[in-house]
Motif scaffolding. Sequence first.
Motif, PDB file in Angstrom:
ATOM      1  N   ASP A  92      -6.362   2.867   2.027  1.00 48.86           N
ATOM      2  CA  ASP A  92      -7.388   3.551   1.223  1.00 48.86           C
ATOM      3  C   ASP A  92      -8.751   3.522   1.909  1.00 48.86           C
ATOM      4  OD1 ASP A  92      -5.436   3.935  -0.647  1.00 48.86           O
ATOM      5  OD2 ASP A  92      -6.354   2.723  -2.214  1.00 48.86           O
ATOM      6  N   THR A 148      -2.817  13.495   4.728  1.00 46.73           N
ATOM      7  CA  THR A 148      -2.227  12.359   4.033  1.00 46.73           C
ATOM      8  C   THR A 148      -3.214  11.693   3.090  1.00 46.73           C
ATOM      9  OG1 THR A 148      -2.810  10.887   5.862  1.00 46.73           O
ATOM     10  CG2 THR A 148      -0.621  11.904   5.909  1.00 46.73           C
ATOM     11  N   GLY A 149      -4.494  12.018   3.206  1.00 48.18           N
ATOM     12  CA  GLY A 149      -5.508  11.465   2.321  1.00 48.18           C
ATOM     13  C   GLY A 149      -6.163  12.558   1.500  1.00 48.18           C
ATOM     14  N   ARG A 150      -7.375  12.296   1.045  1.00 46.06           N
ATOM     15  CA  ARG A 150      -8.078  13.290   0.238  1.00 46.06           C
ATOM     16  C   ARG A 150      -9.548  13.334   0.642  1.00 46.06           C
ATOM     17  NH1 ARG A 150      -7.472   8.721  -2.920  1.00 46.06           N
ATOM     18  NH2 ARG A 150      -9.272   8.058  -4.159  1.00 46.06           N
ATOM     19  N   SER A 182       0.825  -1.201   0.000  1.00 39.61           N
ATOM     20  CA  SER A 182       0.000   0.000   0.000  1.00 39.61           C
ATOM     21  C   SER A 182       0.855   1.245   0.000  1.00 39.61           C
ATOM     22  CB  SER A 182      -0.904   0.003   1.246  1.00 39.61           C
ATOM     23  OG  SER A 182      -1.678  -1.167   1.273  1.00 39.61           O
ATOM     24  N   SER A 233      -8.284   7.701   3.069  1.00 37.01           N
ATOM     25  CA  SER A 233      -6.908   7.701   3.570  1.00 37.01           C
ATOM     26  C   SER A 233      -5.938   7.291   2.474  1.00 37.01           C
ATOM     27  CB  SER A 233      -6.770   6.750   4.761  1.00 37.01           C
ATOM     28  OG  SER A 233      -6.762   5.396   4.335  1.00 37.01           O
ATOM     29  N   SER A 234      -4.658   7.448   2.737  1.00 35.96           N
ATOM     30  CA  SER A 234      -3.633   6.998   1.802  1.00 35.96           C
ATOM     31  C   SER A 234      -3.536   5.472   1.822  1.00 35.96           C
ATOM     32  CB  SER A 234      -2.278   7.599   2.177  1.00 35.96           C
ATOM     33  OG  SER A 234      -1.766   6.951   3.330  1.00 35.96           O
ATOM     34  N   TRP A 253      -1.129   3.757   2.759  1.00 32.95           N
ATOM     35  CA  TRP A 253      -0.444   3.295   3.983  1.00 32.95           C
ATOM     36  C   TRP A 253      -1.448   2.873   5.035  1.00 32.95           C
ATOM     37  CZ3 TRP A 253       3.573   1.107   5.673  1.00 32.95           C
ATOM     38  CH2 TRP A 253       4.057   1.275   6.983  1.00 32.95           C
ATOM     39  N   SER A 265       0.562   4.102  -3.163  1.00 32.07           N
ATOM     40  CA  SER A 265      -0.187   5.334  -2.947  1.00 32.07           C
ATOM     41  C   SER A 265       0.700   6.412  -2.364  1.00 32.07           C
ATOM     42  CB  SER A 265      -1.361   5.065  -2.010  1.00 32.07           C
ATOM     43  OG  SER A 265      -2.085   6.248  -1.798  1.00 32.07           O
ATOM     44  N   PRO A 305       1.083  10.324  -0.741  1.00 32.02           N
ATOM     45  CA  PRO A 305       0.236  11.255  -0.014  1.00 32.02           C
ATOM     46  C   PRO A 305      -0.247  12.384  -0.906  1.00 32.02           C
ATOM     47  CG  PRO A 305       2.230  10.744   1.236  1.00 32.02           C
ATOM     48  CD  PRO A 305       2.414  10.184  -0.137  1.00 32.02           C
ATOM     49  N   ALA A 306      -1.424  12.889  -0.562  1.00 32.68           N
ATOM     50  CA  ALA A 306      -1.988  14.033  -1.268  1.00 32.68           C
ATOM     51  C   ALA A 306      -2.436  15.053  -0.252  1.00 32.68           C
ATOM     52  CB  ALA A 306      -3.181  13.586  -2.123  1.00 32.68           C
TER      53      ALA A 306
END
Length: 331
Positions: free
Chosen positions: A53, A30-32, A13, A47-48, A50, A17, A19-20
């Motif tokens: 998701d 760290t997520g969107r 993971s 989430s990312s 890590w 993926s 980070p955004a």
Amino acid sequence: MFARALQLVALSSLVLSAPACVSHSSTPMTGRVEVPLAERRIGQYISSGWSFDTSSFWIEGPEGVVVIDVQFLPSVAAEVIAAAERVTRKKVVAAIVLHANPDKFNGTATFQARGIEVWTAEQVLARIPEVFARRTEAFAERYAPDWPTAVPQPRSFGAATTTLKLAGLELKAHVLGPGCSPAHVVIEWGDHVFVGDLVANKAHAWLENGETEAWLQRLAEIEAMQPKHVHPGRGRSGGPELIANQREYLQAVLSLVAAEKPTLPPDPAAMQRVRAELERRYEGYRFPVFLEIGLPAVWRRMATGNATESPAAGPAEGPAEARPAGSNSQP
């Protein structure tokens, strides 16, 4: 083997993926965040990789905000609260855990420390200590210090389907039986359903429980609610087609495993054939490594059922052989 496979999930993971940052937030995340244009009272934090998701949702009510699922890591739980409050300009006042998997309950204390009540069903609450102990053994060192220091303890709203009155909203909490976990809560609000990992959008299923046929029954129960909007545990929200897609996926798993005429112990070569075919059919689905744990569970359950039904097959394997260790939750 179980802990090693889960660690492989975490490592894959992290590679897949990056980070955004949330553009509308003054704090990097760290997520969107997704806010559907059709219903702006609902938001989604993803989430990312890590932290798998994992989706948390929020619903804006007249008296505050309710969050659905509180994330895998305490730091990410704090991001969910911040994102929800920045988008809605209202306080998060309650949260609900849908099933006993750490990516749904690990952030409980982070919410509670802010005075936010966290609720779940009695059946889900009863599973959390065991599941948390298993996942702490597998994950705590890897994620330290971003891991809960005590067993998460949401409050129970009871053991039966009920209506929760939170933030000025009326949310119907359906208490359902086994699927990807031994027990589930599905939240119904108007024509929306929040289903956790009973439905994924473009991600492989977490089959570690081996309860694939029971899972299909859960999907039928969700369809009976006649939702127009389905909010999954992984992937973006959609319509009833997400339920149909999940059913087709689970039926494919059952069909492919059955075609191998499973017996105990599991045949690694045969399971690899099943996995390869699932990856071929569902190219682009996230987390194929979930199948490393899930397919043996489905195989064992099907093989045990075959042995029970056929006298010529001899005695069925005992419960310890019917399921792999740690068969009660997901990352």
